[in-house]
Design an enzyme around this catalytic site. Sequence first.
Site, PDB file in Angstrom:
ATOM      1  N   CYS A 115      -2.630  10.763  10.671  1.00  0.00           N
ATOM      2  CA  CYS A 115      -1.609  11.621  10.050  1.00  0.00           C
ATOM      3  C   CYS A 115      -1.769  13.098  10.410  1.00  0.00           C
ATOM      4  O   CYS A 115      -0.810  13.767  10.789  1.00  0.00           O
ATOM      5  CB  CYS A 115      -1.645  11.460   8.530  1.00  0.00           C
ATOM      6  N   ARG A 153     -10.234  17.942   1.964  1.00  0.00           N
ATOM      7  CA  ARG A 153      -9.365  17.260   0.995  1.00  0.00           C
ATOM      8  C   ARG A 153      -9.127  18.195  -0.186  1.00  0.00           C
ATOM      9  O   ARG A 153     -10.044  18.829  -0.689  1.00  0.00           O
ATOM     10  CB  ARG A 153     -10.039  15.982   0.503  1.00  0.00           C
ATOM     11  N   ARG A 172      -3.795 -11.880  -2.830  1.00  0.00           N
ATOM     12  CA  ARG A 172      -3.560 -11.425  -4.202  1.00  0.00           C
ATOM     13  C   ARG A 172      -2.105 -11.041  -4.443  1.00  0.00           C
ATOM     14  O   ARG A 172      -1.553 -11.258  -5.506  1.00  0.00           O
ATOM     15  CB  ARG A 172      -4.461 -10.210  -4.482  1.00  0.00           C
ATOM     16  N   SER A 173      -1.474 -10.418  -3.431  1.00  0.00           N
ATOM     17  CA  SER A 173      -0.089  -9.950  -3.586  1.00  0.00           C
ATOM     18  C   SER A 173       0.936 -11.017  -3.190  1.00  0.00           C
ATOM     19  O   SER A 173       2.129 -10.849  -3.461  1.00  0.00           O
ATOM     20  CB  SER A 173       0.137  -8.694  -2.750  1.00  0.00           C
ATOM     21  N   HIS A 200       0.223  17.040   4.119  1.00  0.00           N
ATOM     22  CA  HIS A 200      -0.916  17.791   4.659  1.00  0.00           C
ATOM     23  C   HIS A 200      -0.436  19.146   5.163  1.00  0.00           C
ATOM     24  O   HIS A 200       0.654  19.249   5.731  1.00  0.00           O
ATOM     25  CB  HIS A 200      -1.533  17.060   5.853  1.00  0.00           C
ATOM     26  N   GLY A 260      -3.377  10.493   1.254  1.00  0.00           N
ATOM     27  CA  GLY A 260      -3.963   9.997   2.495  1.00  0.00           C
ATOM     28  C   GLY A 260      -5.120   9.053   2.262  1.00  0.00           C
ATOM     29  O   GLY A 260      -5.478   8.268   3.143  1.00  0.00           O
ATOM     30  N   GLY A 274       0.813  -1.221   0.000  1.00  0.00           N
ATOM     31  CA  GLY A 274       0.000   0.000   0.000  1.00  0.00           C
ATOM     32  C   GLY A 274       0.841   1.262   0.000  1.00  0.00           C
ATOM     33  O   GLY A 274       2.075   1.225   0.035  1.00  0.00           O
ATOM     34  N   VAL A 310       1.211   3.555   2.316  1.00  0.00           N
ATOM     35  CA  VAL A 310       2.010   3.706   3.537  1.00  0.00           C
ATOM     36  C   VAL A 310       3.011   2.564   3.672  1.00  0.00           C
ATOM     37  O   VAL A 310       4.158   2.778   4.066  1.00  0.00           O
ATOM     38  CB  VAL A 310       1.094   3.787   4.789  1.00  0.00           C
TER      39      VAL A 310
END
Lengths: 351, 351
Positions: A132, A245, A43-44, A252, A163, A16, A18
């Site tokens: 975050c 957003r 899947r990965s 951010h 994010g 992902g 992060v």
Amino acid sequence: MLNTNGLHVAVVGATGAVGKQMLDMLSESALPIKELTLLASKRSAGKTILFKETEITIKEALPEAFEGIDIALFSAGGSISKQLAPEAVKRGAIVIDNTSAYRMDDGVPLVVPEVNENELFNHQGIIANPNCSTIQMVAALEPIRKSYGLKRVIVSTYQAVSGAGLSALEEMETQSRDVLDGKNTQPNILPVKGDDKHYQIAFNAIPQIDKFQENDFTFEEMKMINETKKIMGDSGLKVTATCVRLPIATSHAESVYIEVDNEGDASAPDIKRLLSEAPGVVLQDDPKQQVYPMPVDAVGKKEVFVGRIRKDPDYAGGYHMWIVSDNLLKGAAWNSVQIAESLVKLGIIKA
Amino acid sequence: MLNTNGLHVAVVGATGAVGKQMLDMLSESALPIKELTLLASKRSAGKTILFKETEITIKEALPEAFEGIDIALFSAGGSISKQLAPEAVKRGAIVIDNTSAYRMDDGVPLVVPEVNENELFNHQGIIANPNCSTIQMVAALEPIRKSYGLKRVIVSTYQAVSGAGLSALEEMETQSRDVLDGKNTQPNILPVKGDDKHYQIAFNAIPQIDKFQENDFTFEEMKMINETKKIMGDSGLKVTATCVRLPIATSHAESVYIEVDNEGDASAPDIKRLLSEAPGVVLQDDPKQQVYPMPVDAVGKKEVFVGRIRKDPDYAGGYHMWIVSDNLLKGAAWNSVQIAESLVKLGIIKA
């Protein structure tokens, strides 16, 4: 090369937005790593990722995968953490969880090392990495709170699309091209993947991050409110937030208004001095030279950048500041790895 | 067709971002226009613009051009207004000035018709149109102030690039393509054309609009602070602001936090009811249905859109709201034309 002595670390959600940054931060970290296990969805599983010249095959995140793990960094969504973090703890791992699954639970330290590292001593297996937008704010506010006390925090955020994950980033890029080319565009992800309606983020501002709660605040806003109080250990601190957003890829920004307790002792130059000396914080504040933090400048950096510090001309004890940080690093991956480093440094875990 | 009876109206700066919108607003307005004179720099003189099926040739903005003009709408920058507004007044025109040149001067009404239309009776030739970010905020706050009184306003803005003119808009578009294509980009205009340094606006947030003042606030922030007090006629109102430029083409958004005087009388449902009945304001507030204002939805509309109204859970009398409006229309061109309409309606000028 990995160490022969040291810790067996697992990353859950290694593919992902992060997770990828966690691998970068681990590779730059002083943490003694004996072995690294990468876990992801079925899947990965089977794919490989290069870590410090070693090719590591991703395994499926199953309970048995945590056998022998010392520290497990979770960043694969709240439901995975709910399901697998107790399994990891049962097998002797300390979990550092980057989701909101356990943050407000009693007995789960919610830690920003610069602020409340010693809370780590109270862990019962799971340690939570804060949201975050909360992390960068408390890192900048703690030095002020320690010196003058804090009465109130009123924050409006300017949050990056990363994010919301890699698919949201791709949506923003495709959409931006479509809008520039005058084409129609069909939003599918933002503001919240699991919500009913989706809106254009390109060249727009969406005042919704995460789902709405009963009190008409969003969950993101409530995270900032509740987590700030827990991390600062002050349930009487008045915190309120509006989260927005924006079409920014990473980092951010936050427009933060505070009221200090001891207004007579504080001043803008004093707050600047405090922040210039604070760990993990970089002061960027020189209006005459047009120096202030901006999202594009913070990308890839571990620090929290603060500028635009100034006194409210109409209200004693009121101050503004503008706080910017890479939401994937200090806001997520770096803070998680820092917590792991603190566990070793404080002797809570033996390498 | 133009009226045979009516007013001779001039637009100064007819080729600019706001000037173009003024022509649109005049064509939609009920104002009785006998003749329309378009003025601009020498460079644009001789070009023609179509207005209501009539081709109008742009003339150079010289003092003599104001002979016979009843109302002159200025939007060609502060220095042009400083130079030519007194010339227009000397020749019998009423000037409605969209620059900051006269806004804070005694004897110059600063008018948002929904808020303080009657100030127009006190004009001495020049009437000032407030700053874009101020107009939309006071239009939404006035109904609340009238019912409960206002103690404090703390605003963080999310401002569109068109507020910096057409060249800034072009810069954002070119830059956005360059960033998406992975090309280097050289900013030349934003944040402030006349300032030393220029920064990337594409996929970024710049916490500077207009030049920095001695107190480390920007001029844009001081405009919001000072103009709000003047328009609301309350020098004791505590107002403070942080203004941020974002990669949005048109429509400013604002995260506004207020404290009301009579906190016992106010409630979020009550504020929503007030705003749903307020002139020029549209309530868009239904979190369960993900309904809230957004910049892309406000483009081309004359109203001020308000949503995300909610009570601060920690502070009695504290409320949040999210205010969005087209910065070129209610924030500039439309408010100017509305002032002209008010002058006729109140009998201050005879058509």
